[in-house]
Design an enzyme around this catalytic site. Structure first.
Site, mmCIF file in Angstrom:
data_model
loop_
_atom_site.group_PDB
_atom_site.id
_atom_site.type_symbol
_atom_site.label_atom_id
_atom_site.label_comp_id
_atom_site.label_asym_id
_atom_site.label_seq_id
_atom_site.Cartn_x
_atom_site.Cartn_y
_atom_site.Cartn_z
ATOM 1 N N ARG A 1 17.547 -3.122 12.570
ATOM 2 C CA ARG A 1 17.166 -2.269 13.706
ATOM 3 C C ARG A 1 16.157 -1.232 13.206
ATOM 4 O O ARG A 1 16.535 -0.172 12.701
ATOM 5 C CB ARG A 1 18.403 -1.566 14.282
ATOM 6 C CG ARG A 1 19.375 -2.509 14.998
ATOM 7 C CD ARG A 1 20.563 -1.724 15.542
ATOM 8 N NE ARG A 1 21.338 -2.465 16.528
ATOM 9 C CZ ARG A 1 22.524 -3.023 16.287
ATOM 10 N NH1 ARG A 1 23.073 -2.939 15.091
ATOM 11 N NH2 ARG A 1 23.172 -3.662 17.239
ATOM 12 N N ASP B 1 23.855 -6.127 24.902
ATOM 13 C CA ASP B 1 23.124 -5.873 26.142
ATOM 14 C C ASP B 1 23.351 -6.976 27.163
ATOM 15 O O ASP B 1 23.448 -6.710 28.353
ATOM 16 C CB ASP B 1 21.627 -5.702 25.859
ATOM 17 C CG ASP B 1 21.316 -4.289 25.414
ATOM 18 O OD1 ASP B 1 21.843 -3.357 26.048
ATOM 19 O OD2 ASP B 1 20.585 -4.113 24.425
ATOM 20 N N ARG C 1 27.462 -0.215 28.699
ATOM 21 C CA ARG C 1 28.189 -0.410 27.434
ATOM 22 C C ARG C 1 28.673 0.893 26.812
ATOM 23 O O ARG C 1 29.458 0.884 25.882
ATOM 24 C CB ARG C 1 27.327 -1.202 26.439
ATOM 25 C CG ARG C 1 26.039 -0.501 26.050
ATOM 26 C CD ARG C 1 25.067 -1.458 25.375
ATOM 27 N NE ARG C 1 24.999 -1.254 23.935
ATOM 28 C CZ ARG C 1 24.064 -1.782 23.150
ATOM 29 N NH1 ARG C 1 23.136 -2.585 23.657
ATOM 30 N NH2 ARG C 1 24.052 -1.552 21.870
ATOM 31 N N CYS D 1 23.458 -11.735 17.552
ATOM 32 C CA CYS D 1 23.543 -10.566 16.681
ATOM 33 C C CYS D 1 24.228 -9.364 17.341
ATOM 34 O O CYS D 1 24.106 -8.247 16.870
ATOM 35 C CB CYS D 1 22.165 -10.165 16.180
ATOM 36 S SG CYS D 1 21.018 -9.764 17.500
HETATM 37 C C1 PEP Z 1 22.469 -6.303 21.468
HETATM 38 O O1 PEP Z 1 22.069 -5.826 22.525
HETATM 39 O O2 PEP Z 1 23.419 -7.093 21.379
HETATM 40 C C2 PEP Z 1 21.819 -5.943 20.200
HETATM 41 C C3 PEP Z 1 22.126 -6.564 19.094
HETATM 42 O O3 PEP Z 1 20.934 -4.919 20.233
HETATM 43 P P1 PEP Z 1 21.345 -3.368 20.289
HETATM 44 O O4 PEP Z 1 22.831 -3.293 20.118
HETATM 45 O O5 PEP Z 1 20.591 -2.708 19.196
HETATM 46 O O6 PEP Z 1 20.888 -2.995 21.648
HETATM 47 MG MG MG Z 2 20.130 -4.810 22.598
#
Ligand code: PEP
Ligand code: MG
Length: 759
Positions: free
Chosen positions: A470, A628, A638, A675
């Protein structure tokens, strides 16, 4: 009416305990509705009876004595029907029951409204009148509004009360559960230490002291400090203000006098409260009294008292700074934890973190994940200023916290902590072993990183690559946009540390809950707003600098992959690819010879799910962001603890979307990984493997557990299990069927507690 409502809520909010809060409610509501009786009945969960807890008008001696089952009386009826009841002549109603001890035979009319908090009936608010009176619609609406407002206040006061032994019916301290959002996985049992931001009076916790004299002395010193400041300030302004204007400072000095605020604070200290807590108490009493006044001038005086309070507190906190004691198994609690606060705790003492504000993407949570400290964020309902020194459990898997846990629960969690320690030892041996199923299926396990500290942990745990770096993390901990050179150095470190393993670098994904202090984005709906690729396509200069830095950093290593976040359609990919090729050309023109790295797209918006095949044709690989994707598919924020129970990556819609993405990506011959946090849940990982994901990327903490789990199952059986679960339409049934199936395979040990909530 609105003003009355606001005043009552405000007054109730500042009550010191539940009893006082209820007392205020009944008096004020009775006044406002001009009724003869107002009573509050609270549902005692242990006895499942509505108990009279406060009344204005009925016999006060029946408080705590009169109670009724949900199937008894009108109060029981309001509670079970969860609807208001408005009766001109209560005695005519078949459910009417007469309680001699309350003296209620004299009251004919009845208006009751249920008090409901988070779907749970916590009590009933009732008004009564001697004469027959049909309460009108406006009155009914007022009572309903009142009880809706009070539900939160009562729940909060109740939680505070049970925390400090002031629970309903004086039952003493009780276990209470608070829901936030997961910040960093793991469980911890320990003692709360509340850390305060500098000089914020409202958040000062209660704390008992034995050396009262020393506290009084501290307060005296603070008083003297503020007095001197006031005199100096007044003298400084002598040339700018007229004497009558400067009289304000004399008022301040008078307020500090022994006869006024000063002596009140000392009296509270003498009850055993520390100076800061005593100051908060006295100041908030004065402030709410002033704020309730109708006279605008007097209301303004509240600000003066607050200001004085803050000044005194600053002195007290200076004196206290070095004296914060961190016991073994410290659980750090703050309204808004900052990374600096973590640094204060001596090594080896910190076991858990709790922040009232913030989300899973706050700096502290990112840091906590890198350090492997169980963390819960967004614990908005926790009366955190009251928890200093009490026992707590932090469940960073589920985003839950327990205060004053029962012995049984503490033991259960202590066992979890111990088991994790044991597992960690055993899992070390796993590091060198491949993640391969019983029937020989290889499942590459990758990690998610952000800070450099993640690298070491990832390597210790045997990661086979980085599925998600990230890049916003180094941006977030900076004071300005890092230059191309600075970025190059940071990226080079990541690439070199994992070389020759692949490192998937995601282009800057800011917006939503990830903000840069130097690039603020203010929006009504940030998660549906200017986020991820939308920002960087609008600012090609930021995107190009980042892409160039990544490409240059990969020189000679060639293990770079670039990932694009928040893609909602092919046009965005086209534009991004255009920029990436431009950056590549520029870098090569400058003499850096690097190949074009594989480019991937994140599938985290429902639109991308439906367009998987189109997107897959444009790029080299796909990666699902289940965090997301779950949020957008289920329309559940979330980071919002109120809807945390609805956030569920095992929801059938999510599972179907995931299967669709894998099938579509493979139909185009492109690999697909995942991920989000889901990949780090051992039970969910079994299903993801069965769906056909080519790699799983997760936080380093969970990697060994996922590896352990996948080495115990066969791909064939996992596919059978998935096929069964995909037929189920109910998320709860999916959870329990998954749990049962893994249990039957002797794998229960690893499914708890990292499994989703309902397991
Ligand atoms: C996700 O959205 O699952 C992701 C891996 O990205 P982030 O958690 O950084 O939004
Ligand atoms: Mg994300």
């Amino acid at each position: 009416m609105l003003n009355t409502l606001r005043k009552i809520v405000q007054e109730v909010n500042s009550a010191k305990d539940l009893k006082t809060a209820l007392g205020i409610i009944v008096i004020r509501v009775q006044e406002a509705m001009s009724s003869q009786v107002c009573s509050v009945y609270l549902l005692d969960p242990e006895t499942n009876r509505f108990v009279l807890m406060a009344t204005e008008g009925l016999n006060k001696r029946s408080i705590g004595r009169v109670s009724m089952a949900p199937n008894e009386g009108l109060v029981g009826l309001v509670g079970t029907r969860e609807e208001p009841l408005n009766l001109e002549n209560a005695a005519d109603h078949p459910r009417y029951r007469y309680f001699a001890e309350t003296g209620e035979e004299r009251y004919a009319s009845f208006l009751g409204a249920p008090i409901i908090h988070h779907r749970r009936v916590v009590g009933v608010l009732v008004i009564q009148q001697k004469e027959r009176r049909q309460f009108d619609e406006g009155e009914e609406a007022f009572l309903v509004t009142m009880s809706a407002q009070l539900a939160g206040v009562i729940a909060h006061a109740e939680a505070t009360g049970s925390i400090r032994g002031l629970g309903r019916q004086g039952k003493g301290t009780q276990e209470a559960r608070f829901v936030g959002v997961p910040g960093s996985p793991g469980a911890a049992v320990g003692t709360a230490v509340v850390v305060l931001p500098p000089a914020d009076l409202e958040v000062v916790p209660d704390r008992t002291v034995t050396d009262v004299e020393a506290e009084v002395q501290l307060f005296e010193t603070a008083l003297e400090g503020v007095r001197n400041d006031m005199r100096t300030l007044s003298a400084k302004l002598a040339t700018q203000l007229r004497p009558e204007e400067r009289a304000l400072f004399d008022v301040y000095l008078m307020m500090l006098d022994d006869a006024s605020l000063g002596s009140e604070v000392k009296n509270v200290i003498k009850t055993g409260q520390w100076a800061q807590g005593a100051l908060r108490q006295v100041v908030s009493e004065h402030v709410s009294r002033f704020e309730l006044m109708d006279d605008a001038y007097l209301r303004e005086r509240a600000a003066d008292v607050k200001d004085l309070g803050r000044r005194l507190l600053a002195y007290l906190q200076q004196a206290r700074q070095q004296t914060l004691v961190y016991p073994d198994n410290t659980i750090l609690v703050s309204e808004e934890l900052s990374p600096a606060m973590l640094g204060e705790v001596p090594e080896g003492k910190l076991v858990g973190l709790i922040s009232v504000m913030g989300s899973g993407n706050s700096h502290v949570a990112i840091l906590a994940r890198a350090m492997g400290i169980p963390t819960v964020m967004g614990l908005v309902d926790l009366p955190y200023s009251k928890v200093d020194g009490i026992q707590m459990i932090v469940d960073g898997y589920h985003g839950e916290v327990f205060t004053n846990p029962s012995e049984i629960l503490s033991k259960q969690y202590a066992a979890v902590v111990e088991e994790e320690r044991e597992l960690a030892k055993g899992l070390d041996a796993l590091r060198e072993l491949p993640c391969v199923t019983l029937d020989g299926h290889r499942m590459p396990l990758w990690v998610n990183t952000g800070l450099l500290a993640d690298v070491a942990r990832a390597q210790q745990r045997g990661a086979e690559g980085v599925g998600l770096y990230r890049t916003e993390v180094p941006f977030m901990i900076n004071q300005r946009f890092p230059s191309e050179k600075e970025q190059l150095a940071i990226y080079r470190e990541q690439l070199a540390a994992f070389h020759p393993l692949p490192v998937t670098m995601r282009s800057l994904d800011i917006g939503g809950d990830k903000s840069l202090s130097y690039f603020p984005i203010k929006e009504e709906n940030p998660f549906l707003g200017w986020r991820g690729i939308r920002v960087t396509l609008d600012h090609p200069e930021i995107f190009l600098v980042q892409a160039r830095a990544m490409l240059k950093a990969s020189e000679g290593l060639n293990n770079l992959r670039i990932l694009l976040p928040m893609i909602s359609g092919t046009h965005e990919v086209e534009e991004a690819l255009h920029l990436l090729h431009r950056a590549w050309g520029e870098v090569r023109d400058e003499g850096t010879d690097v190949p074009m790295p594989p480019i991937g797209v994140m599938v985290e918006i429902p639109a991308a799910v439906y367009q998987t095949r189109d997107l897959a044709r444009q790029v080299d690989f796909l990666s699902v962001g289940s965090n997301d994707l779950t949020q957008y598919l289920l329309a559940v924020d979330r980071n919002n603890p109120r809807v945390a129970d609805l956030y569920d990556y095992l929801h059938p819609a999510v599972l179907q979307a995931l299967q669709h993405v894998v099938t579509a990506a493979h139909a185009e011959g492109k690999p697909v990984s995942i991920c989000g946090e889901m990949a780090g849940d051992p039970a969910a990982a079994v299903l993801l493997m069965a769906m056909g994901f080519d790699s799983l990327s997760m936080n380093a903490t969970n990697l060994p557990k996922v590896k352990w789990m996948l080495r115990q199952v066969s791909l064939e059986k996992s596919r059978e299990l998935l096929a069964q679960l995909m037929k189920i339409d109910n998320p709860q049934v999916i959870h329990s069927s998954l749990q049962l199936a893994l249990k039957n395979q002797g794998l229960a040990r690893m499914i708890n507690p990292a499994a989703p909530k309902s397991l």
